[in-house]
Design a protein around this motif. Structure first.
Motif, short mmCIF file in Angstrom:
data_model
loop_
_atom_site.label_atom_id
_atom_site.label_comp_id
_atom_site.label_asym_id
_atom_site.label_seq_id
_atom_site.Cartn_x
_atom_site.Cartn_y
_atom_site.Cartn_z
N LEU A 5 7.11 9.36 2.49
CA LEU A 5 6.93 10.68 3.09
C LEU A 5 7.96 11.67 2.54
N LEU A 6 9.20 11.21 2.39
CA LEU A 6 10.23 12.07 1.82
C LEU A 6 9.90 12.42 0.37
N ASN A 7 9.37 11.46 -0.38
CA ASN A 7 9.00 11.70 -1.77
C ASN A 7 7.90 12.76 -1.87
N PHE A 8 6.95 12.71 -0.93
CA PHE A 8 5.87 13.70 -0.93
C PHE A 8 6.41 15.10 -0.68
N ALA A 9 7.47 15.18 0.13
CA ALA A 9 8.07 16.49 0.41
C ALA A 9 8.95 16.98 -0.73
N LEU A 10 9.66 16.06 -1.40
CA LEU A 10 10.58 16.45 -2.46
C LEU A 10 9.86 16.76 -3.78
N ASP A 11 8.74 16.10 -4.02
CA ASP A 11 8.03 16.31 -5.29
C ASP A 11 7.76 17.79 -5.59
N ILE A 58 0.84 -1.20 0.00
CA ILE A 58 0.00 0.00 0.00
C ILE A 58 0.87 1.25 0.00
N LEU A 59 1.91 1.23 0.84
CA LEU A 59 2.82 2.38 0.89
C LEU A 59 3.56 2.55 -0.43
N GLN A 60 3.93 1.41 -1.06
CA GLN A 60 4.65 1.47 -2.34
C GLN A 60 3.79 2.18 -3.39
N ALA A 61 2.49 1.93 -3.33
CA ALA A 61 1.59 2.63 -4.25
C ALA A 61 1.57 4.13 -4.00
#
Length: 473
Positions: A174-180, A28-31
């Motif tokens: 979570l890091l990806n959501f911040a970096l996007d 789920i997190l991978q999605a």
């Protein structure tokens, strides 16, 4: 060690759930990577969304080609853990990681070079081309990290430790959501990169995840301890793993190709039907996540018991797991059946025609989901025993012999129209589940153990490990 004993000797249902729950959470997190990219890229407009969408099938197909090697490694590791041959567990893990890195470099390099040709073949519009090319090329650069973490997850699953990847995926999502937004829209000295920024953010976070995973494998605190000597290329094992993994790669690739063909068939009925399918299939993908988690946990549990020579318990794992998969997905199907319109409206709130169409799709399809869960769980046992070819054949029969021909015939040559597309799903689900039950009940899978076929290699690796330990004693 205690956890391993529990998997080999404890109650079957609790053993399955102990593995399945963290696998489902990780999936789920991978999605979340895709959802995060979709959320931020959507703020750039339709061309940006199209750039990501057109790149996804090509990248997914490339990943599918390399997935079989990781699956082969996971199954061999599970069997060697069951046989308590930890020297071979380390050897298989290192050789699988080495192979997957080499394969990813080849596939990533080829994908990077041929990305423009792929986009020309797909007839991508000029206003979409630049973003799609940048997104695709950066994704191919990151393929080596994607594959490396995939191997780490497979190794952890093979030894029965599925929890650690959950924490890594949670942190990197979570890091990806911040970096996007930083890379997409720019921030201070970082320029706005648009669609390419989304791919770059994912590249950064996946590289971090892969490096953390490799460090964990080298530290030796989780039941597996890699050393540099384990990475000396072993052609004997590589040929063996390639032979085992090739059917799984073909299976994953044909599944990806099949989704594309089904999309073309549905698109012939117009935008509303396509949107209805999109909404319904999104819900189906969410339902598949727990089913795949159960299948993976059953594969690990059965593989360890097969490796330990406990075929009766492996058989019990398959039967109880199939019953559990059938029950869980049937319950989910019943809930979706009664709340179909509400669920579709959540994704597409402004179009009642699509809501009715998507709800109709779910009404026809959802009550057969239990059979899908049953089939996936039994196939997990077949893979665990090394019967990869049979698992591949069952998938190919399900899609290419049953689902696609049925969808074409029922929609084009009966009075069902677009409903004929939807009826192909439950008919193929039920039919392939019955076929899989027959194959499983025949019991040929009980006669095969991959570790028996590697005795010479196993003896060599074990002897080398013993010699390494002599100076320490």
């Amino acid at each position: 060690m205690q956890k391993k004993n529990q998997l080999l000797e404890g109650p079957v249902i609790s053993s399955i759930l102990r593995l399945a729950i963290p696998i489902v959470i990780a999936n789920i997190l991978q999605a979340g990577y895709q959802l995060t990219d979709a959320f931020w890229v959507g703020r750039l407009g339709g061309n940006a969304v199209a750039a990501v969408s057109v790149s996804t099938p090509v990248v997914f197909l490339t990943i599918a080609l390399g997935a079989g090697l990781a699956i082969a490694g996971s199954i061999l590791i599970a069997q060697y853990v069951g046989a308590r041959n930890f020297a071979m567990v380390n050897h298989v893990a290192a050789q699988t990681l080495l192979m997957i890195i080499l394969v990813s470099l080849v596939l990533g390099g080829a994908g990077y070079l041929f990305s423009p040709r792929f986009l020309h073949l797909l007839k991508v519009a000029p206003e979409v081309y630049s973003g799609a090319l940048g997104f695709m090329r950066i994704t191919f650069i990151g393929l080596v990290f994607n594959f490396a973490f995939f191997v780490f997850q497979s190794v952890m699953r093979g030894i029965g430790n599925a929890t650690i990847p959950v924490y890594i995926v949670l942190g990197t999502v979570l890091l990806n959501f911040a970096l996007d937004p930083v890379f997409i829209f720019g921030w201070h000295f970082i320029p706005a990169m648009g669609v390419k920024g989304a791919a770059l953010a994912t590249l950064c976070t996946q590289s971090i995840a892969a490096l953390i995973g490799i460090v964990i494998l080298f530290r030796g605190k989780t039941g597996i301890h890699l050393q540099w000597k384990n990475f000396v290329p072993d052609p004997v094992y590589m040929r063996r793993a390639f032979y085992i993994g090739l059917p799984a790669s073909v299976e994953q690739s044909m599944r990806a190709l099949g989704l594309t063909i089904m999309t073309f068939l549905i698109a012939g009925f117009g935008t509303t039907t396509m949107a209805s399918y999109g909404a319904g299939s999104t819900i189906l993908q969410l339902v598949i996540i727990p089913a795949m988690g159960l299948s993976m946990s059953i594969s690990t549990l059965a593989g360890q018991n097969i490796g330990a020579g406990n075929i009766a318990r492996a058989d019990r794992v398959g039967r109880i797991g199939a019953l559990l998969g059938f029950s869980v997905l049937t319950a989910m199907g019943i809930l979706v059946y009664f709340f179909a319109a509400t669920l579709v409206r959540f994704f597409i709130p402004a179009d009642e025609v699509v809501v009715r169409g998507g709800a109709g799709f779910l009404h026809i399809m959802s009550l057969s989901w239990g059979f899908l869960g049953l089939q996936l769980c039994l196939t997990g046992v077949l893979r665990a025993s090394g019967n990869m070819v049979m698992a591949m054949v069952l998938t190919l029969v399900s899609q290419w012999v049953l689902q696609f021909p049925l969808a074409f015939i029922l929609s084009r040559h009966t009075g069902l129209g677009e409903d004929g597309l939807w009826w192909a799903f439950p008919v193929s689900n039920i039919t392939i589940a019955m076929i899989t039950m027959g194959v499983y009940a025949r019991g040929d899978w009980k006669k095969k153990r991959l570790t028996d076929e590697d005795n010479e290699l196993s003896d060599k690796v074990s002897n080398e490990a013993m010699l390494d330990e002599l100076p320490k004693s």
